[in-house]
Structure formats: structure tokens, C-alpha cells
Design a protein around this motif. Structure first.
Motif, PDB file in Angstrom:
ATOM      1  N   ILE C  53       0.831  -1.214   0.000  1.00  0.00           N
ATOM      2  CA  ILE C  53       0.000   0.000   0.000  1.00  0.00           C
ATOM      3  C   ILE C  53       0.867   1.266   0.000  1.00  0.00           C
ATOM      4  CG2 ILE C  53      -1.677   1.343   1.321  1.00  0.00           C
ATOM      5  CD1 ILE C  53      -2.941  -1.274   2.251  1.00  0.00           C
ATOM      6  N   LEU C  54       1.902   1.271   0.857  1.00  0.00           N
ATOM      7  CA  LEU C  54       2.747   2.465   0.955  1.00  0.00           C
ATOM      8  C   LEU C  54       3.321   2.817  -0.420  1.00  0.00           C
ATOM      9  CD1 LEU C  54       4.037   4.473   3.083  1.00  0.00           C
ATOM     10  CD2 LEU C  54       6.034   2.997   2.974  1.00  0.00           C
ATOM     11  N   GLY C  55       3.893   1.804  -1.082  1.00  0.00           N
ATOM     12  CA  GLY C  55       4.494   2.044  -2.394  1.00  0.00           C
ATOM     13  C   GLY C  55       3.456   2.465  -3.419  1.00  0.00           C
ATOM     14  N   ALA C  56       2.257   1.869  -3.336  1.00  0.00           N
ATOM     15  CA  ALA C  56       1.216   2.170  -4.310  1.00  0.00           C
ATOM     16  C   ALA C  56       0.729   3.607  -4.157  1.00  0.00           C
ATOM     17  CB  ALA C  56       0.052   1.186  -4.156  1.00  0.00           C
ATOM     18  N   VAL C  57       0.685   4.122  -2.929  1.00  0.00           N
ATOM     19  CA  VAL C  57       0.258   5.506  -2.736  1.00  0.00           C
ATOM     20  C   VAL C  57       1.370   6.450  -3.194  1.00  0.00           C
ATOM     21  CG1 VAL C  57      -0.540   7.244  -1.091  1.00  0.00           C
ATOM     22  CG2 VAL C  57      -1.301   4.880  -0.860  1.00  0.00           C
ATOM     23  N   LYS C  58       2.628   6.082  -2.924  1.00  0.00           N
ATOM     24  CA  LYS C  58       3.744   6.913  -3.397  1.00  0.00           C
ATOM     25  C   LYS C  58       3.675   7.087  -4.910  1.00  0.00           C
ATOM     26  CE  LYS C  58       7.120   5.196  -0.226  1.00  0.00           C
ATOM     27  NZ  LYS C  58       8.334   4.382  -0.184  1.00  0.00           N
ATOM     28  N   SER C  59       3.386   5.981  -5.612  1.00  0.00           N
ATOM     29  CA  SER C  59       3.406   6.041  -7.071  1.00  0.00           C
ATOM     30  C   SER C  59       2.119   6.632  -7.630  1.00  0.00           C
ATOM     31  CB  SER C  59       3.619   4.646  -7.642  1.00  0.00           C
ATOM     32  OG  SER C  59       2.479   3.849  -7.407  1.00  0.00           O
ATOM     33  N   GLY C  60       1.082   6.765  -6.798  1.00  0.00           N
ATOM     34  CA  GLY C  60      -0.172   7.332  -7.282  1.00  0.00           C
ATOM     35  C   GLY C  60      -1.156   6.302  -7.796  1.00  0.00           C
ATOM     36  N   LEU C  61      -0.774   5.024  -7.792  1.00  0.00           N
ATOM     37  CA  LEU C  61      -1.709   3.975  -8.212  1.00  0.00           C
ATOM     38  C   LEU C  61      -2.937   4.008  -7.304  1.00  0.00           C
ATOM     39  CD1 LEU C  61      -2.078   1.384 -10.036  1.00  0.00           C
ATOM     40  CD2 LEU C  61      -1.231   0.099  -8.077  1.00  0.00           C
ATOM     41  N   ILE C  62      -2.669   4.165  -6.001  1.00  0.00           N
ATOM     42  CA  ILE C  62      -3.699   4.340  -4.989  1.00  0.00           C
ATOM     43  C   ILE C  62      -3.547   5.773  -4.492  1.00  0.00           C
ATOM     44  CG2 ILE C  62      -4.440   3.581  -2.688  1.00  0.00           C
ATOM     45  CD1 ILE C  62      -4.944   1.417  -4.638  1.00  0.00           C
ATOM     46  N   THR C  63      -4.670   6.466  -4.244  1.00  0.00           N
ATOM     47  CA  THR C  63      -4.568   7.862  -3.851  1.00  0.00           C
ATOM     48  C   THR C  63      -4.309   8.019  -2.359  1.00  0.00           C
ATOM     49  OG1 THR C  63      -6.514   7.958  -5.281  1.00  0.00           O
ATOM     50  CG2 THR C  63      -5.598  10.043  -4.528  1.00  0.00           C
ATOM     51  N   MET C  64      -4.914   7.123  -1.583  1.00  0.00           N
ATOM     52  CA  MET C  64      -4.916   7.296  -0.133  1.00  0.00           C
ATOM     53  C   MET C  64      -4.700   5.921   0.496  1.00  0.00           C
ATOM     54  SD  MET C  64      -8.076   9.131   1.756  1.00  0.00           S
ATOM     55  CE  MET C  64      -8.184   9.391   3.500  1.00  0.00           C
ATOM     56  N   GLY C  65      -3.941   5.873   1.578  1.00  0.00           N
ATOM     57  CA  GLY C  65      -3.653   4.565   2.158  1.00  0.00           C
ATOM     58  C   GLY C  65      -3.645   4.580   3.671  1.00  0.00           C
ATOM     59  N   ALA C  66      -3.930   3.409   4.258  1.00  0.00           N
ATOM     60  CA  ALA C  66      -3.824   3.230   5.699  1.00  0.00           C
ATOM     61  C   ALA C  66      -3.102   1.909   5.904  1.00  0.00           C
ATOM     62  CB  ALA C  66      -5.209   3.179   6.329  1.00  0.00           C
ATOM     63  N   THR C  67      -1.986   1.938   6.614  1.00  0.00           N
ATOM     64  CA  THR C  67      -1.171   0.727   6.757  1.00  0.00           C
ATOM     65  C   THR C  67      -0.738   0.519   8.193  1.00  0.00           C
ATOM     66  OG1 THR C  67       0.839   1.946   6.379  1.00  0.00           O
ATOM     67  CG2 THR C  67      -0.175   0.947   4.459  1.00  0.00           C
ATOM     68  N   PHE C  68      -0.128  -0.629   8.399  1.00  0.00           N
ATOM     69  CA  PHE C  68       0.493  -0.978   9.666  1.00  0.00           C
ATOM     70  C   PHE C  68       1.992  -0.824   9.417  1.00  0.00           C
ATOM     71  CE2 PHE C  68       1.951  -4.539  12.548  1.00  0.00           C
ATOM     72  CZ  PHE C  68       1.645  -3.881  13.722  1.00  0.00           C
ATOM     73  N   GLN C  69       2.607   0.230   9.963  1.00  0.00           N
ATOM     74  CA  GLN C  69       3.943   0.603   9.517  1.00  0.00           C
ATOM     75  C   GLN C  69       5.066  -0.391   9.817  1.00  0.00           C
ATOM     76  OE1 GLN C  69       3.687   2.100   7.102  1.00  0.00           O
ATOM     77  NE2 GLN C  69       4.169   4.276   7.231  1.00  0.00           N
ATOM     78  N   PRO C  70       4.959  -1.258  10.845  1.00  0.00           N
ATOM     79  CA  PRO C  70       6.029  -2.246  10.989  1.00  0.00           C
ATOM     80  C   PRO C  70       6.250  -3.064   9.711  1.00  0.00           C
ATOM     81  CG  PRO C  70       4.725  -2.194  12.985  1.00  0.00           C
ATOM     82  CD  PRO C  70       4.050  -1.272  12.000  1.00  0.00           C
ATOM     83  N   MET C  71       5.201  -3.194   8.881  1.00  0.00           N
ATOM     84  CA  MET C  71       5.364  -3.891   7.602  1.00  0.00           C
ATOM     85  C   MET C  71       6.235  -3.110   6.630  1.00  0.00           C
ATOM     86  SD  MET C  71       1.576  -4.983   6.563  1.00  0.00           S
ATOM     87  CE  MET C  71       0.560  -6.101   7.500  1.00  0.00           C
ATOM     88  N   ASN C  72       6.386  -1.818   6.862  1.00  0.00           N
ATOM     89  CA  ASN C  72       7.145  -0.993   5.929  1.00  0.00           C
ATOM     90  C   ASN C  72       8.428  -0.455   6.551  1.00  0.00           C
ATOM     91  OD1 ASN C  72       5.101  -1.130   3.862  1.00  0.00           O
ATOM     92  ND2 ASN C  72       3.872   0.157   5.210  1.00  0.00           N
ATOM     93  N   ALA C  73       8.902  -1.162   7.581  1.00  0.00           N
ATOM     94  CA  ALA C  73      10.064  -0.677   8.318  1.00  0.00           C
ATOM     95  C   ALA C  73      11.245  -0.402   7.407  1.00  0.00           C
ATOM     96  CB  ALA C  73      10.448  -1.681   9.391  1.00  0.00           C
ATOM     97  N   GLY C  74      11.368  -1.165   6.313  1.00  0.00           N
ATOM     98  CA  GLY C  74      12.517  -0.993   5.430  1.00  0.00           C
ATOM     99  C   GLY C  74      12.382   0.197   4.494  1.00  0.00           C
ATOM    100  N   GLU C  75      11.151   0.724   4.356  1.00  0.00           N
ATOM    101  CA  GLU C  75      10.955   1.847   3.444  1.00  0.00           C
ATOM    102  C   GLU C  75      10.735   3.149   4.202  1.00  0.00           C
ATOM    103  OE1 GLU C  75       8.301   1.618   0.142  1.00  0.00           O
ATOM    104  OE2 GLU C  75       8.638  -0.523  -0.127  1.00  0.00           O
ATOM    105  N   PRO C 150       7.773 -10.099  14.597  1.00  0.00           N
ATOM    106  CA  PRO C 150       8.586  -9.470  13.555  1.00  0.00           C
ATOM    107  C   PRO C 150       9.250  -8.167  14.001  1.00  0.00           C
ATOM    108  CG  PRO C 150       6.220  -9.316  13.032  1.00  0.00           C
ATOM    109  CD  PRO C 150       6.338  -9.994  14.355  1.00  0.00           C
ATOM    110  N   GLY C 151      10.327  -7.820  13.325  1.00  0.00           N
ATOM    111  CA  GLY C 151      10.996  -6.511  13.439  1.00  0.00           C
ATOM    112  C   GLY C 151      11.326  -6.067  14.849  1.00  0.00           C
ATOM    113  N   ALA C 152      10.831  -4.882  15.202  1.00  0.00           N
ATOM    114  CA  ALA C 152      11.139  -4.277  16.498  1.00  0.00           C
ATOM    115  C   ALA C 152      10.709  -5.196  17.640  1.00  0.00           C
ATOM    116  CB  ALA C 152      10.423  -2.937  16.638  1.00  0.00           C
ATOM    117  N   TYR C 153       9.571  -5.890  17.449  1.00  0.00           N
ATOM    118  CA  TYR C 153       9.087  -6.767  18.513  1.00  0.00           C
ATOM    119  C   TYR C 153      10.003  -7.962  18.683  1.00  0.00           C
ATOM    120  CZ  TYR C 153       5.117  -3.809  17.515  1.00  0.00           C
ATOM    121  OH  TYR C 153       4.328  -2.717  17.283  1.00  0.00           O
ATOM    122  N   GLY C 154      10.624  -8.391  17.585  1.00  0.00           N
ATOM    123  CA  GLY C 154      11.579  -9.496  17.644  1.00  0.00           C
ATOM    124  C   GLY C 154      12.764  -9.125  18.520  1.00  0.00           C
TER     125      GLY C 154
END
Ligand code: NA
Ligand code: NA
Lengths: 183, 438, 308
Positions: C53-75, C150-154
Motif C-alpha cells: 500500500i505504501l508504495g502504491a500511494v507513493k506512485s499514485g496507483l492508490i490515492t490514499m492509504g492506511a497501513t500498519f507501519q512495521p510492515m514498511n520498516a525498510g521503506e 517481527p521486526g522491532a518486537y523481535g
């Protein structure tokens, strides 16, 4: 002269694609080893690794994407061959030209968009979200390479088909196909 | 553009590209991008990175390379064939017995894997050649692999079942239990079909044509030993899942290690064999993944254009009796199987349909099982079905898509009758979970 | 026809309670703008993978997004701090001050802005809890446990002596049932209920791994720039209404989920001692400096946290 150039082009494309396609298959045993090692580390050593999960996914992705062009060379991609096998050899060549154009268009899209993604990944240092967090840029570069190989292979196949349609002769004479076993 | 019109155009494009014999995955991706470009503009190309990334980074799909590799190693070292040779030494006098053994092996593979692709391609790697070599009818052999491999999502563990339970907040455990009776009925009906069909058409399953016909006593012992060990390997892989050593995906790697060790143990390990197994696996993985990538791109585009709203629209105010509603919902799923894959069907239909079914007074678990059975049928119904493509990938060069289409008919009918039985007698599905879990 | 056609992707599946809240936001934007903005809602798996979702909103494919950010820790590393580091507060009032008065909003606007996104109001959701197969009687019991985190919780559970395991979501249930893992975190209690994990692991630990979670809603910068001032204000207002709805409802749903799971046999591990609580907080706080050193926006956020 033209024929010789075309021949050389097709031969070198086939060579490069086969080399990469065969090389990538050596990743397969490594992939199995990495996954098995993770099981061993977790179950017997009680020390799961931080890297096996992402590494195994990268390996599988490389095998899958980079092998695509070689699969085309070996005509291993799945098609619905119901009408296809019923038509004449020349109709098959025309069909091939049409479907190859569609595939090349798709691969051009992949190259363009993955180049953007690659640049973004380098600029912002994109990584996987795991604790290990390996970089992502090489994955997009790999997809660019995979799609380029696919275009090369399709272009070579199209040249052979076109050559035959125009001259009525084969550009490259082929021995009977054999599989990896030699049988 | 209206979604109905767009859906029609997409379907038409699929049929044209299939008729031209285009590579399925690349054609689906190309169609999505071309139609997308003309309706949406170049912005649609941005669908590629997220689709490729999510497909190639799906750990569940990793079962495909690992299990195929195990199957290839078993086959090419001769250990897999030994399993069937041994079964033929024991029950070879029964007509069709090899196909019955294959159903047994497929059921065990089904108990290891949770997705269709891994089920069919692993079963095909191990069991297709032995049947074809013994002169079994091509259609019978292909159909058995397709039907048996499809058990991967009906016999627990099953990824689509877990997804159904999660999206509808139902018990995974009950779901797994509920699937057992339909799975056993399916296996029983498959065996019954093989027996009857071979009785009526003896030429479909020739007797005494295998290697075992001319074996010396020593060779027979060796075959029995190798066969026993390869069955033990399968049990060891199953055991690694049940004992909590590995997840269903990871256990594929345990199978690979086990197959290599067995090959060494029986002095059947050759570097050439090892190399060829890796090469063939890499090729099959690439073929399967390019189909999945292209097809996912296609369905993602269709979803972004709103196909889910179209489906939701269909189900409003059907004005039918309860069983009629159930039947219409299933028809929709079967039709969706024409264009989208197993996971998306669950993700899209489970939350849309289950509340309707519960409202009518049915048990959601029962409906979940119907959904799994529908998916199993949808993915093997021509012209578009993942199971068909996977099977073509694993089949020898002489097998055409038409062979595959023709081979599925009786087996789809069997699955359809299991589906109808489960629909008419919900007790058959709900009996076991109610008994075990209250 | 609408002047602006938007697609809004969120991380929840169709038919789930949280999914519906986001659906309401989409409807609110349409209604409050008098139909000038049309918002098409995309639920999990519908066209874009939740991780994409994060990448799709950046590129404009999706206009608006709501995500769980630990999934995007690398971006978007700052998203990890945004969602709430282990050891962070669960106090909604404090969080509100942190985001609106102490400067989190400015830093996050910059962080998202640097990648072509407009950061809207934060959404506060219930905290992350840990479910285990055996009761945890003291923090000592974490030693040697294999936990899906995952991630920080790990990193957090490793500080307690446990081993973090990477497992894909659909394998958690079977993993718990067979014993590949001894426990798992869920993105909140409702997530544990939806995954039916209580059937195979009964014990919920009482201390949350992180305080309340903060989830972002963001919009593609180019699409945002196309909006006239009044519509920008409307989208912001609709988002603020939705943030409140989310907060009140999630409390209610969390208690429903707990009742649900308790009826299926969920038990709480014993109340941790003060010493245990101290060890627990320390395991979280030691991560702060590590995260601060990895990204400039994370550093700014953590400096604000430390000043509190
Ligand atoms: Na299974
Ligand atoms: Na189908």
C-alpha cells in the motif's frame, strides 16, 4: 551477410539466455539448504536465524524470474495449444509473432517501472522490513535483467519466425530437442 | 468504463490470446497492462512492483520450489519409482492398482502441502511417469494427478481454509475437522471410479507391463526395500510437520535433504542426476511463478477497477429460496474461478457471502467447506484454471492442453458430486467437528 | 461526475470491524465534499497487497492509504517509532499531546513528505499483546521460548531471552498447533481473535509489548495538490472525525474480542511482579537508541520522546 548477422544475433542471445537460465538452477540446492538449515537452527539449536527467511525468498525470486527467458527458449511456458496445434506451420509463426509482441510489451513495462523502483530503492535505501533488513535495490535490478533477457529471447524467436515467413527457409537448423537428461 | 463491459473485454482478450497459443502468464500480464493503459493511462503500470514483490515474497508459495525439488530428486534417483514398483509387486494383479497407489500418495502429499500448485506439481513429478510408462491411459493418468493433487487444499493443513476462517472469524480447527469427511469421501470415490473404469475398459490400465514382471528375486528385494524407504521418507516429512519441527512450507526442504540422503544411502546419487533435478525444478518453478505473477497482475487490475463491487451487486436481493441462494453463490465462485486464483476467491467471496449464508440460518463452517470444494473444481475447469496449467507444466511434451481438458471431465464430476452431497447433507460435514469440538 | 476520483486502500479485509471504520471514512469524505470527491474503498488483498500500500500511494496507483507501519520498516523507518516503540505509552491523552503539541506531527509530515506523501491525522488503536501456549509466570519464563515477533518486537523479545521466529501470517495457526512456535504477537487483541489462535495457544500475557498503536493515513502528494483549499480542509476534517470513531470503537471491539476469546478458553498469565515490569520496560527502552541511530527522522522523534 544479413543472414549471417541474424544468425550470430540469435546464436548469441540463445547462448546468454541458456547460460543464465542454467546458472540460476544451481541456486535451487542452496535454497533447500537454507530452509533446512533454518529448521535445524530453530529446532535443534533453539537459535532461529534472522536471515534465512528473507534469503530463501530472495533465492526463490531469482530462480523464478531469471529462469523465465530460458523457459521461453525451451518452449516450456504453458499455453493453451488447442487451436495452435491444429494450424499450419506458417500460421503458427504468425501466432507466435502476435503473442511475442504482447509479451515484449509486458516486459518493456516491467523494465520501465522496475527502473523507477530501482532508483527509488537506491535513493531512499529501501530494505526488507525484517530485523535482518537486507537491501531491496538488487531485487529490482534482477527483475530488469530478467525482463531484458525475456525480450532478447522473444526477439530472437521472432527473427527466426519472420525469416522463415519471408524466405521460406530456417534461419537456424536444429537437431531434435533433448531434455536435461539427454533422453 | 462500466465494470461489466470491462470484464467482457478482458474475457475476450483472454480467449483470443489462448487461441493464439500465447504463454498464459505473459499474456495475462500483457493484457492487463494493455487494457489498463487504454482505460487508466500509464499510471496503471505502477501495479507491477507491488504485485511482483508480494508474489515473489510470499513464503507460502515457497512450498512450490521445495516440494517440486523433493519430487524431482525422488524420481530421478529412482527412489520414487521404486515406491510404485514395490506397490506393484504387492498389489499389481489388481487392475488399476497403480492409479490407486497414486491416489494414496497424492493424499499423503495433500496432508503435507497447503496450496494447490505444490500439491499437483509434486504429485505429478513423482507419479505421472510411472503410470505413463506402464501404458496407463493418458487421460486416466493425468486426471488422477489433477484430482489427487487438488486434495492439497481439502486435506489439512490448507491455506485457503485458514484464510476463510480468519476473514469470517470462524474456528480453523473446526474447519480442518469439517474437511475430513468430504476428503475421505472424495478419496473413496476416486478409488471407486478407477476400479470401475478399469474394469469396464481394461486397456486403460494394462497389467504386468512394469519392470517388476521380469525382476529377479534379488531385484525384487531391492525394489521392496527402496519402496519402503521412500514411503518412510514421506512419513518423515509428515512427521516433521506434526511434531512441530517445521512448518508445512519448510518441511519441503526436509524432504529434499531426506531424498538426497536416501540417494546416497542407496548409492544412487549421481552428480548429473542432481544437476538435472535442479535444472528441471528451476524451470518448473519459473514457469509456475510467471503464471502466478501474470495472473495476479491481471486480477489485481480487475480488482482495482471494481470487480468486487460487481460481485457484491449480484448478491443483493436475490429473491430466491435459501438453497437457491447457496447455489447461486457457488455458481458465482465457479465463474470467478474462470479468471482469478484460489486465494483471491476466498479473500473476496468469504466476507461477501458468509454473512448472507449465516443470515439464512446455515453454518458458516459448512459454507466454508463448500467454498473450498468450489475452488477445487474452479481451478481445474477449462479453459482457465491454475491446476490445468500446473499439470501441463509437469506433463511430458506430447501431452496437449486438449488431453488435459478431456482428462478432467470424470474427475470434475466426482468432485461435483462430493460438493452436491455436502450441500444436501450438511450433517456429513458438521458431524465430525460437532462430535470432536462440541 | 466527481471532480476527483480517489482509491483508498486499507490493511483490513472486507467485512471486518476495522475495515468498516475505514469504509466510513471513505463515505464521510464523499458526503462532506458533496460528492466532489469520490472514494473507492479497497480492502486487504483487493488489487494491492497490504505490504504494497505504501508504495502504491507513493506512485499514485492508490490515492490514499492506511497501513500498519512495521510492515514498511525498510521503506519508512520512522513509521516504527510512529506506531509506538516497545515500552511506549498507552495513554491516549499523552499520545494526543505527543502528536499534536510536542512536534511528532511536524517530524512525520517531513518524513512522509520526503517520499511524496501527505501525512494526515494519526489513528490510535489498541496495543500489541503476546499469546503463548504455556502460562508465563515470571519474565524468566521467556528464556528459550520461540515467539513469532517481527521486526522491532523481535528485538524486544530477544532482550527477554526468547528467540524471535519469522513466520508468515497464514502459518501462525498451524505453527502454534504443532509447536513450531511457543507463542505469537498479534497486531492487536482483535487480530488474535480473528486468527483463532486461542484454539491452539491459551495464555495471554498481561503487559502489552508497546503502548497504544498509532496508524497513519496518508495521501499521494500530487493528488493532494490538485485539491482546492476547501476540499483539503474537508478531507482533513473527515479524517479527524474518523480518528475519534476509530478510538472509541476499538476500545469496545477490544473488550468484545477479549470476552470472545475468554469464552473459547483464553486465560491470562498471572499478574507480573514489579520486578518483572521493570525488566519488561527495560527490554523496550534499550531499543530506542538503536532506532534513533538508523534514520534521521526516527532520531528527531526519539529526541522528542526522551524530552517528555
Ligand atoms: Na493440505
Ligand atoms: Na476454471
Amino acid at each position: 551477410m544479413i543472414t549471417a548477422t541474424l544468425k550470430a544475433y540469435c546464436a548469441s542471445v540463445n547462448h546468454v539466455v541458456a547460460f543464465i537460465g542454467q546458472s540460476v538452477s544451481y541456486v535451487m540446492p542452496m535454497l533447500a539448504f537454507v530452509v533446512a538449515f533454518e529448521v535445524f537452527a530453530r529446532y535443534f539449536l533453539n537459535k532461529p536465524t534472522v536471515w534465512a527467511y528473507d534469503l530463501s525468498l530472495f533465492m526463490a525470486g531469482y530462480i523464478a524470474a531469471l529462469g523465465g527467458a530460458y523457459a521461453q527458449q525451451k518452449k516450456a511456458h504453458i499455453n493453451v495449444d488447442i487451436l495452435y496445434i491444429a494450424v499450419s506451420a506458417n500460421s503458427k509463426r504468425v501466432f507466435n509473432l502476435l503473442s511475442s509482441s504482447l509479451a515484449i510489451f509486458f516486459m518493456v513495462v516491467v523494465i520501465l517501472i522496475c527502473t523507477e523502483k530501482f532508483n527509488e530503492a537506491v535513493e531512499f535505501n529501501y530494505r526488507r522490513f525484517s530485523e535482518w533488513s537486507p537491501p531491496m535495490h538488487h531485487f529490482w535490478m534482477m527483475l530488469i535483467v530478467a525482463a531484458s533477457l525475456m525480450i532478447l529471447q522473444f526477439s530472437s524467436d521472432m527473427l527466426e519466425d519472420l525469416y522463415h515467413l519471408i524466405t521460406g527457409r530456417n534461419l537456424i537448423e536444429r537437431a531434435e530437442e533433448t531434455d536435461a537428461d539427454g533422453n | 468504463m462500466e465494470i461489466e463491459v470491462l470484464t467482457g473485454i478482458l474475457l475476450l482478450c483472454i480467449l483470443v490470446s489462448f487461441a493464439l497459443g500465447a504463454p498464459v502468464g505473459l499474456a495475462l500480464g500483457g493484457i492487463a497492462m494493455a487494457v489498463g493503459y487504454s482505460t487508466w493511462g500509464e499510471g496503471i503500470f505502477n501495479i507491477v512492483p507491488s504485485t511482483f514483490e508480494s508474489t515473489l515474497f510470499s513464503f507460502v508459495l515457497l512450498a512450490i520450489p521445495l516440494y517440486i525439488y523433493m519430487g524431482q530428486l525422488l524420481t530421478r534417483s529412482g527412489i520414487g519409482d521404486a515406491m510404485f514398483n514395490a506397490s506393484q509387486l504387492i498389489i499389481g494383479r489388481v487392475r488399476g492398482s497403480l492409479a490407486i497407489s497414486v491416489v494414496g500418495v497424492c493424499s499423503m502429499i495433500g496432508a503435507m502441502v497447503g496450496i494447490i500448485g505444490a500439491g499437483i506439481m509434486t504429485s505429478g513429478s513423482i507419479a505421472l511417469k510411472p503410470m505413463l510408462q506402464r501404458g496407463y491411459d493418458k487421460r486416466l493418468a493425468l486426471g488422477v494427478i489433477m484430482a489427487g493433487g487438488g486434495l492439497g487444499i481439502l486435506i489439512p493443513p490448507s491455506v485457503p481454509m485458514i484464510m476463510f476462517a480468519a476473514t469470517t472469524q470462524n474456528s480453523v480447527g473446526r474447519m480442518f475437522m469439517a474437511a475430513l469427511v468430504p476428503a475421505v469421501v472424495t478419496i473413496f470415490m476416486l478409488v471407486a471410479y478407477i476400479v470401475v473404469s478399469c474394469k469396464l475398459n481394461p486397456e486403460r490400465a494394462p497389467l504386468g507391463t512394469g519392470q517388476e514382471a521380469t525382476m529377479t528375486q534379488k531385484e525384487k528385494m531391492r525394489t521392496l526395500r527402496d519402496g519402503l524407504f521412500s514411503v518412510l521418507l514421506i512419513f518423515a516429512v509428515l512427521g516433521s510437520i506434526i511434531s512441530g519441527m517445521a512448518t508445512p512450507t519448510e518441511s519441503g526442504a526436509i524432504g529434499v535433504v531426506g531424498a538426497v540422503l536416501l540417494a546416497f544411502f542407496f548409492k544412487r546419487f549421481r552428480f548429473g542426476m542432481f544437476r538435472a533435478a535442479g535444472m528441471e525444478t528451476a524451470m518448473l518453478v519459473s514457469v509456475a511463478m510467471w503464471i502466478i505473477m501474470g495472473a495476479t497482475l491481471f486480477s489485481n487490475f480487475h480488482l482495482l477497477m471494481g470487480v468486487q463491487d460487481m460481485v457484491a451487486g449480484f448478491t443483493e436481493d436475490l429473491g430466491l429460496p435459501p438453497l437457491g441462494v447457496i447455489i447461486v453463490l457457488q455458481l458465482i465462485m465457479l465463474l470467478l474461478g474462470f479468471i482469478i486464483d484460489e486465494f483471491i476467491i476466498v479473500l473476496m467471496c468469504a466476507p461477501l457471502f458468509t454473512p448472507i449464508v449465516v443470515e439464512l440460518g446455515y453454518d458458516p463452517i459448512w459454507f466454508g467447506i463448500l467454498m473450498i470444494l468450489n475452488i477445487e473444481i474452479a481451478v481445474q475447469t477449462p479453459p482457465y484454471g491454475f491446476a490445468l496449467f500446473y499439470l501441463k507444466g509437469i506433463a511430458p511434451p506430447g501431452v496437449t492442453m486438449l488431453d488435459i481438458y478431456k482428462s478432467v471431465t470424470p474427475f470434475v464430476l466426482i468432485k461435483l458430486s462430493v460438493l452436491i452431497l455436502c450441500m444436501l447433507f450438511p450433517e456429513a460435514v458438521m458431524w465430525l467437528p460437532n462430535k470432536v469440538m462440541g | 461526475a466527481a471532480e476527483h476520483n480517489w482509491r483508498f486502500a486499507n490493511l483490513y479485509t472486507r467485512g471486518t470491524a476495522f475495515g468498516e471504520v475505514y469504509g466510513n471514512l471513505a463515505k464521510n469524505i464523499e458526503e462532506m465534499s458533496g460528492g466532489r470527491i469520490k472514494v473507492k474503498m479497497m480492502y486487504a488483498g483487493e488489487g494491492v497487497d497490504t505490504r504494497g500500500i505504501l508504495g502504491a500511494v507513493k506512485s499514485g496507483l492508490i490515492t490514499m492509504g492506511a497501513t500498519f507501519q512495521p510492515m514498511n520498516a525498510g521503506e519508512m523507518p520512522a513509521g516504527i517509532v510512529e506506531v509506538g516503540l516497545p515500552g511506549g505509552t498507552a495513554d491516549v491523552g499523552k499520545l494526543s499531546v505527543l502528536f499534536h503539541e510536542k512536534g511528532f506531527d511536524k517530524v512525520l509530515s517531513d518524513a512522509y513528505g520526503s517520499q511524496g506523501l501527505v501525512w494526515l491525522d494519526p489513528y490510535i488503536q489498541p496495543p500489541v499483546y503476546l499469546l503463548t501456549k504455556k502460562p508465563i509466570n515470571s519474565v524468566e519464563d521467556f528464556k528459550g521460548l520461540k515467539l513469532r515477533a517481527p521486526g522491532a518486537y523481535g528485538k524486544f523479545v530477544r532482550n527477554l531471552g526468547a528467540s524471535p521466529v519469522s513466520l508468515t501470517w497464514s502459518e501462525i495457526y498451524t505453527g502454534l498447533a504443532t509447536g513450531v512456535i511457543d507463542g505469537s504477537i498479534g497486531s492487536n487483541l482483535i487480530d488474535h481473535r480473528d486468527g483463532n489462535h486461542v484454539e491452539v495457544a491459551k495464555y495471554m500475557y498481561r503487559l502489552p509489548l508497546a503502548g497504544a498503536q498509532v496508524l497513519p493515513v496518508f495521501v499521494n502528494q500530487k493528488a493532494w495538490n490538485k485539491l482546492p483549499k476547501d476540499l483539503k480542509a474537508i478531507v482533513k476534517a473527515a479524517t479527524a472525525v474518523h480518528a475519534r470513531e476509530q478510538m472509541t470503537k476499538s476500545r469496545l471491539w477490544e473488550s468484545e474480542a477479549i470476552a470472545d476469546m475468554e469464552s473459547k478458553g483464553m486465560k491470562w498469565s498471572p499478574v507480573p511482579s514489579d520486578a518483572d515490569k521493570a525488566v519488561w520496560s527495560k527490554a523496550g527502552e534499550s531499543l530506542w537508541d538503536e532506532y534513533a541511530s538508523q534514520d534521521k527522522y526516527s532520531k528527531q522523534l526519539i529526541e522528542i520522546l526522551k524530552k517528555q
